[in-house]
Design a protein around this motif. Structure first.
Motif, PDB file in Angstrom:
ATOM      1  N   LEU A   1      63.377  56.933  53.057  1.00  0.00           N
ATOM      2  CA  LEU A   1      62.667  56.001  52.177  1.00  0.00           C
ATOM      3  C   LEU A   1      61.726  56.772  51.250  1.00  0.00           C
ATOM      4  N   THR A   2      61.063  57.765  51.777  1.00  0.00           N
ATOM      5  CA  THR A   2      60.198  58.617  50.940  1.00  0.00           C
ATOM      6  C   THR A   2      61.022  59.296  49.855  1.00  0.00           C
TER       7      THR A   2
ATOM      8  N   ASP B   1      77.146  62.559  44.423  1.00  0.00           N
ATOM      9  CA  ASP B   1      76.890  62.233  45.826  1.00  0.00           C
ATOM     10  C   ASP B   1      75.610  61.418  45.989  1.00  0.00           C
ATOM     11  N   ALA B   2      74.607  61.701  45.162  1.00  0.00           N
ATOM     12  CA  ALA B   2      73.311  61.026  45.291  1.00  0.00           C
ATOM     13  C   ALA B   2      73.403  59.528  45.023  1.00  0.00           C
ATOM     14  N   ALA B   3      74.433  59.107  44.295  1.00  0.00           N
ATOM     15  CA  ALA B   3      74.584  57.685  43.990  1.00  0.00           C
ATOM     16  C   ALA B   3      74.754  56.853  45.263  1.00  0.00           C
ATOM     17  N   PHE B   4      75.282  57.475  46.308  1.00  0.00           N
ATOM     18  CA  PHE B   4      75.519  56.752  47.554  1.00  0.00           C
ATOM     19  C   PHE B   4      74.506  57.140  48.632  1.00  0.00           C
ATOM     20  N   PHE B   5      73.366  57.658  48.195  1.00  0.00           N
ATOM     21  CA  PHE B   5      72.280  57.982  49.125  1.00  0.00           C
ATOM     22  C   PHE B   5      71.822  56.704  49.816  1.00  0.00           C
ATOM     23  N   ASN B   6      71.800  56.728  51.154  1.00  0.00           N
ATOM     24  CA  ASN B   6      71.358  55.522  51.853  1.00  0.00           C
ATOM     25  C   ASN B   6      70.109  55.801  52.678  1.00  0.00           C
ATOM     26  N   VAL B   7      69.318  54.748  52.825  1.00  0.00           N
ATOM     27  CA  VAL B   7      68.018  54.844  53.475  1.00  0.00           C
ATOM     28  C   VAL B   7      68.173  54.485  54.950  1.00  0.00           C
ATOM     29  N   ASN B   8      68.157  55.505  55.796  1.00  0.00           N
ATOM     30  CA  ASN B   8      68.305  55.295  57.238  1.00  0.00           C
ATOM     31  C   ASN B   8      67.033  55.545  58.021  1.00  0.00           C
ATOM     32  N   THR B   9      66.149  56.380  57.481  1.00  0.00           N
ATOM     33  CA  THR B   9      64.959  56.814  58.209  1.00  0.00           C
ATOM     34  C   THR B   9      63.739  56.680  57.305  1.00  0.00           C
ATOM     35  N   PRO B  10      62.540  56.730  57.870  1.00  0.00           N
ATOM     36  CA  PRO B  10      61.339  56.732  57.020  1.00  0.00           C
ATOM     37  C   PRO B  10      61.342  57.886  56.007  1.00  0.00           C
ATOM     38  N   GLU B  11      61.888  59.022  56.411  1.00  0.00           N
ATOM     39  CA  GLU B  11      61.964  60.161  55.486  1.00  0.00           C
ATOM     40  C   GLU B  11      62.887  59.854  54.308  1.00  0.00           C
TER      41      GLU B  11
ATOM     42  N   ASP C   1      60.323  46.533  43.729  1.00  0.00           N
ATOM     43  CA  ASP C   1      61.244  45.600  44.376  1.00  0.00           C
ATOM     44  C   ASP C   1      61.476  46.060  45.814  1.00  0.00           C
ATOM     45  N   THR C   2      62.450  45.437  46.456  1.00  0.00           N
ATOM     46  CA  THR C   2      62.881  45.898  47.776  1.00  0.00           C
ATOM     47  C   THR C   2      64.165  46.719  47.596  1.00  0.00           C
ATOM     48  N   ILE C   3      64.560  47.426  48.647  1.00  0.00           N
ATOM     49  CA  ILE C   3      65.839  48.143  48.587  1.00  0.00           C
ATOM     50  C   ILE C   3      66.950  47.146  48.266  1.00  0.00           C
ATOM     51  N   LEU C   4      66.935  46.016  48.945  1.00  0.00           N
ATOM     52  CA  LEU C   4      67.949  44.982  48.740  1.00  0.00           C
ATOM     53  C   LEU C   4      67.905  44.428  47.320  1.00  0.00           C
ATOM     54  N   GLY C   5      66.723  44.300  46.764  1.00  0.00           N
ATOM     55  CA  GLY C   5      66.591  43.846  45.379  1.00  0.00           C
ATOM     56  C   GLY C   5      67.310  44.774  44.414  1.00  0.00           C
ATOM     57  N   HIS C   6      67.199  46.080  44.649  1.00  0.00           N
ATOM     58  CA  HIS C   6      67.908  47.056  43.809  1.00  0.00           C
ATOM     59  C   HIS C   6      69.419  46.933  43.980  1.00  0.00           C
TER      60      HIS C   6
ATOM     61  N   GLY D   1      64.335  49.510  63.743  1.00  0.00           N
ATOM     62  CA  GLY D   1      64.744  48.104  63.814  1.00  0.00           C
ATOM     63  C   GLY D   1      64.302  47.327  62.590  1.00  0.00           C
ATOM     64  N   GLY D   2      64.678  46.060  62.524  1.00  0.00           N
ATOM     65  CA  GLY D   2      64.314  45.215  61.389  1.00  0.00           C
ATOM     66  C   GLY D   2      65.316  45.336  60.256  1.00  0.00           C
ATOM     67  N   ASP D   3      64.925  44.827  59.100  1.00  0.00           N
ATOM     68  CA  ASP D   3      65.800  44.807  57.930  1.00  0.00           C
ATOM     69  C   ASP D   3      65.390  45.886  56.945  1.00  0.00           C
ATOM     70  N   LYS D   4      66.153  46.959  56.897  1.00  0.00           N
ATOM     71  CA  LYS D   4      65.853  48.055  55.966  1.00  0.00           C
ATOM     72  C   LYS D   4      65.814  47.553  54.532  1.00  0.00           C
ATOM     73  N   GLY D   5      66.728  46.631  54.230  1.00  0.00           N
ATOM     74  CA  GLY D   5      66.831  46.147  52.860  1.00  0.00           C
ATOM     75  C   GLY D   5      65.577  45.469  52.339  1.00  0.00           C
ATOM     76  N   LEU D   6      64.725  44.987  53.249  1.00  0.00           N
ATOM     77  CA  LEU D   6      63.503  44.295  52.820  1.00  0.00           C
ATOM     78  C   LEU D   6      62.315  45.241  52.631  1.00  0.00           C
ATOM     79  N   LEU D   7      62.524  46.531  52.870  1.00  0.00           N
ATOM     80  CA  LEU D   7      61.457  47.511  52.644  1.00  0.00           C
ATOM     81  C   LEU D   7      61.229  47.695  51.153  1.00  0.00           C
ATOM     82  N   SER D   8      59.983  47.938  50.785  1.00  0.00           N
ATOM     83  CA  SER D   8      59.635  48.103  49.367  1.00  0.00           C
ATOM     84  C   SER D   8      60.176  49.411  48.817  1.00  0.00           C
ATOM     85  N   LEU D   9      60.676  49.326  47.596  1.00  0.00           N
ATOM     86  CA  LEU D   9      61.112  50.501  46.845  1.00  0.00           C
ATOM     87  C   LEU D   9      60.734  50.265  45.392  1.00  0.00           C
ATOM     88  N   GLY D  10      59.674  50.921  44.946  1.00  0.00           N
ATOM     89  CA  GLY D  10      59.165  50.662  43.606  1.00  0.00           C
ATOM     90  C   GLY D  10      58.627  49.248  43.508  1.00  0.00           C
TER      91      GLY D  10
END
Length: 195
Positions: free
Chosen positions: A188-189, A176-186, A30-35, A19-28
Protein backbone atom coordinates in the motif's frame (compact mmCIF):
# COMPACT_ATOMS: atom_id res chain seq x y z
CA UNK A 1 -18.96 -9.85 -29.59
CA UNK A 2 -21.08 -7.49 -27.51
CA UNK A 3 -19.47 -5.27 -24.90
CA UNK A 4 -18.74 -7.58 -21.95
CA UNK A 5 -19.91 -7.04 -18.39
CA UNK A 6 -17.26 -6.26 -15.81
CA UNK A 7 -16.78 -8.20 -12.57
CA UNK A 8 -14.40 -6.97 -9.89
CA UNK A 9 -13.06 -9.87 -7.84
CA UNK A 10 -13.02 -8.90 -4.16
CA UNK A 11 -13.89 -12.26 -2.63
CA UNK A 12 -10.52 -13.02 -1.05
CA UNK A 13 -9.74 -13.02 2.66
CA UNK A 14 -6.89 -10.45 2.60
CA UNK A 15 -4.89 -12.44 5.14
CA UNK A 16 -1.59 -10.70 4.33
CA UNK A 17 -3.25 -7.35 5.00
CA UNK A 18 -4.66 -8.53 8.32
CA UNK A 19 -8.14 -9.33 6.99
CA UNK A 20 -10.95 -7.02 5.90
CA UNK A 21 -11.51 -5.44 2.50
CA UNK A 22 -8.28 -4.29 0.87
CA UNK A 23 -10.27 -2.51 -1.79
CA UNK A 24 -11.73 -0.09 0.77
CA UNK A 25 -8.30 1.15 1.89
CA UNK A 26 -7.49 4.74 0.96
CA UNK A 27 -5.26 5.41 -2.02
CA UNK A 28 -4.86 9.09 -2.80
CA UNK A 29 -8.25 10.82 -3.00
CA UNK A 30 -10.13 7.54 -3.40
CA UNK A 31 -10.04 3.91 -2.32
CA UNK A 32 -8.15 1.15 -4.12
CA UNK A 33 -11.53 -0.13 -5.30
CA UNK A 34 -12.49 3.35 -6.49
CA UNK A 35 -9.44 3.36 -8.78
CA UNK A 36 -10.33 -0.11 -10.08
CA UNK A 37 -13.92 0.96 -10.84
CA UNK A 38 -12.74 4.14 -12.58
CA UNK A 39 -10.46 2.11 -14.87
CA UNK A 40 -12.93 -0.67 -15.63
CA UNK A 41 -16.20 1.27 -16.05
CA UNK A 42 -15.39 2.92 -19.42
CA UNK A 43 -14.35 -0.46 -20.86
CA UNK A 44 -17.45 -2.55 -20.06
CA UNK A 45 -21.23 -2.44 -20.31
CA UNK A 46 -21.89 -2.58 -16.56
CA UNK A 47 -20.05 -3.70 -13.40
CA UNK A 48 -20.73 -5.99 -10.46
CA UNK A 49 -18.58 -6.62 -7.42
CA UNK A 50 -17.86 -10.20 -6.36
CA UNK A 51 -17.53 -10.15 -2.57
CA UNK A 52 -18.57 -12.44 0.26
CA UNK A 53 -20.11 -11.47 3.59
CA UNK A 54 -22.35 -8.49 4.29
CA UNK A 55 -22.89 -6.63 0.98
CA UNK A 56 -24.01 -3.42 2.72
CA UNK A 57 -20.38 -2.47 3.40
CA UNK A 58 -20.16 -1.64 -0.33
CA UNK A 59 -23.52 0.16 -0.51
CA UNK A 60 -21.95 3.55 -1.27
CA UNK A 61 -20.50 2.16 -4.53
CA UNK A 62 -23.92 1.64 -6.09
CA UNK A 63 -22.89 -1.67 -7.64
CA UNK A 64 -24.59 -5.05 -7.44
CA UNK A 65 -22.67 -7.26 -5.00
CA UNK A 66 -22.60 -10.96 -5.87
CA UNK A 67 -21.25 -13.60 -3.52
CA UNK A 68 -19.55 -16.86 -4.36
CA UNK A 69 -21.91 -19.75 -5.05
CA UNK A 70 -19.26 -22.36 -4.17
CA UNK A 71 -18.66 -22.64 -0.42
CA UNK A 72 -15.32 -22.45 1.35
CA UNK A 73 -13.32 -19.69 -0.40
CA UNK A 74 -12.68 -21.63 -3.59
CA UNK A 75 -10.43 -18.90 -5.01
CA UNK A 76 -10.80 -16.53 -7.94
CA UNK A 77 -12.53 -19.07 -10.18
CA UNK A 78 -15.43 -19.06 -7.74
CA UNK A 79 -15.74 -15.32 -8.28
CA UNK A 80 -15.57 -15.82 -12.03
CA UNK A 81 -18.44 -18.33 -11.76
CA UNK A 82 -20.53 -15.93 -9.68
CA UNK A 83 -19.92 -13.26 -12.30
CA UNK A 84 -20.85 -15.58 -15.17
CA UNK A 85 -24.09 -16.56 -13.45
CA UNK A 86 -24.95 -12.89 -12.84
CA UNK A 87 -24.12 -11.94 -16.44
CA UNK A 88 -26.17 -14.83 -17.82
CA UNK A 89 -29.27 -13.56 -15.98
CA UNK A 90 -28.82 -10.19 -17.70
CA UNK A 91 -28.22 -11.46 -21.23
CA UNK A 92 -24.47 -10.88 -21.48
CA UNK A 93 -22.29 -13.27 -23.48
CA UNK A 94 -18.97 -12.55 -21.73
CA UNK A 95 -17.49 -10.98 -18.63
CA UNK A 96 -14.12 -9.39 -18.01
CA UNK A 97 -12.71 -9.78 -14.52
CA UNK A 98 -10.34 -7.46 -12.68
CA UNK A 99 -8.85 -7.83 -9.21
CA UNK A 100 -10.08 -5.40 -6.55
CA UNK A 101 -6.55 -4.82 -5.25
CA UNK A 102 -4.88 -3.86 -8.55
CA UNK A 103 -5.47 -0.12 -9.04
CA UNK A 104 -3.20 0.57 -12.03
CA UNK A 105 -4.27 -2.06 -14.57
CA UNK A 106 -4.35 -0.93 -18.22
CA UNK A 107 -7.10 1.40 -19.42
CA UNK A 108 -7.20 -0.69 -22.61
CA UNK A 109 -7.41 -4.09 -20.86
CA UNK A 110 -10.79 -5.10 -22.33
CA UNK A 111 -10.10 -4.36 -26.00
CA UNK A 112 -6.76 -6.18 -25.76
CA UNK A 113 -8.42 -9.24 -24.20
CA UNK A 114 -11.18 -9.25 -26.82
CA UNK A 115 -8.70 -8.87 -29.69
CA UNK A 116 -6.47 -11.64 -28.33
CA UNK A 117 -9.44 -14.02 -28.10
CA UNK A 118 -10.64 -13.09 -31.57
CA UNK A 119 -7.22 -13.57 -33.16
CA UNK A 120 -6.68 -16.92 -31.41
CA UNK A 121 -10.20 -18.17 -32.10
CA UNK A 122 -10.84 -18.79 -28.39
CA UNK A 123 -13.47 -17.54 -25.97
CA UNK A 124 -11.12 -17.09 -23.01
CA UNK A 125 -8.21 -14.66 -22.82
CA UNK A 126 -5.91 -13.82 -19.92
CA UNK A 127 -3.58 -10.88 -19.42
CA UNK A 128 0.17 -11.47 -19.45
CA UNK A 129 3.25 -9.34 -18.84
CA UNK A 130 6.94 -10.33 -19.02
CA UNK A 131 6.55 -11.43 -15.37
CA UNK A 132 3.88 -14.02 -16.27
CA UNK A 133 0.13 -14.49 -16.57
CA UNK A 134 -2.36 -12.50 -14.52
CA UNK A 135 -5.26 -14.95 -14.26
CA UNK A 136 -7.61 -12.64 -12.37
CA UNK A 137 -7.63 -10.37 -15.44
CA UNK A 138 -9.51 -12.30 -18.07
CA UNK A 139 -12.27 -12.54 -20.63
CA UNK A 140 -14.72 -15.37 -19.87
CA UNK A 141 -17.71 -16.73 -21.87
CA UNK A 142 -21.04 -17.25 -20.15
CA UNK A 143 -21.46 -20.50 -22.11
CA UNK A 144 -18.75 -22.23 -20.02
CA UNK A 145 -20.27 -21.49 -16.62
CA UNK A 146 -21.73 -24.96 -16.07
CA UNK A 147 -18.40 -26.56 -17.00
CA UNK A 148 -16.66 -24.25 -14.53
CA UNK A 149 -19.22 -25.04 -11.81
CA UNK A 150 -18.57 -28.77 -12.25
CA UNK A 151 -14.79 -28.25 -12.16
CA UNK A 152 -15.04 -26.24 -8.92
CA UNK A 153 -17.34 -28.82 -7.33
CA UNK A 154 -14.74 -31.45 -8.26
CA UNK A 155 -12.10 -29.49 -6.33
CA UNK A 156 -10.31 -27.51 -9.07
CA UNK A 157 -8.84 -24.25 -7.75
CA UNK A 158 -6.03 -23.26 -10.13
CA UNK A 159 -7.25 -20.87 -12.82
CA UNK A 160 -4.80 -21.85 -15.55
CA UNK A 161 -5.59 -25.57 -15.25
CA UNK A 162 -9.15 -24.79 -16.25
CA UNK A 163 -8.43 -22.10 -18.85
CA UNK A 164 -5.75 -24.14 -20.62
CA UNK A 165 -8.20 -27.05 -20.94
CA UNK A 166 -10.55 -24.81 -22.92
CA UNK A 167 -7.99 -23.00 -25.04
CA UNK A 168 -6.89 -19.66 -23.75
CA UNK A 169 -5.58 -16.66 -25.64
CA UNK A 170 -2.98 -14.34 -24.18
CA UNK A 171 -3.24 -10.55 -24.21
CA UNK A 172 0.30 -9.21 -23.88
CA UNK A 173 1.08 -6.06 -21.90
CA UNK A 174 4.61 -4.72 -21.59
CA UNK A 175 4.35 -3.02 -18.19
CA UNK A 176 4.60 -5.38 -15.21
CA UNK A 177 3.81 -2.48 -12.86
CA UNK A 178 0.36 -2.11 -14.40
CA UNK A 179 -0.70 -5.29 -12.60
CA UNK A 180 0.89 -4.37 -9.26
CA UNK A 181 -1.46 -5.56 -6.54
CA UNK A 182 -1.77 -4.46 -2.95
CA UNK A 183 -1.37 -7.46 -0.65
CA UNK A 184 0.52 -6.05 2.34
CA UNK A 185 0.85 -2.73 4.19
CA UNK A 186 4.20 -2.30 2.42
CA UNK A 187 2.47 -2.72 -0.95
CA UNK A 188 0.00 0.00 0.00
CA UNK A 189 2.89 2.36 0.76
CA UNK A 190 4.39 1.53 -2.63
CA UNK A 191 1.05 2.07 -4.38
CA UNK A 192 0.77 5.52 -2.84
CA UNK A 193 4.22 6.32 -4.21
CA UNK A 194 3.25 4.98 -7.65
CA UNK A 195 0.09 7.10 -7.67
Amino acid sequence: MKQPFGVILAGGQATRMGGGDKGLLSLGDDTILGHVIARLAPQVDTIALNANGDPTRFANLGLPVIGDTIDGFAGPLSGVLAGLDWAAKHGATHIVTAAADTPFFPCDLVPHLMLAAEEAGTEIALARTPDGRHPTFGLWPVTLRDDLRTALQDGLRKVVLWTDKHGCATAHFSDDAAFFNVNTPEDLTQAKAML
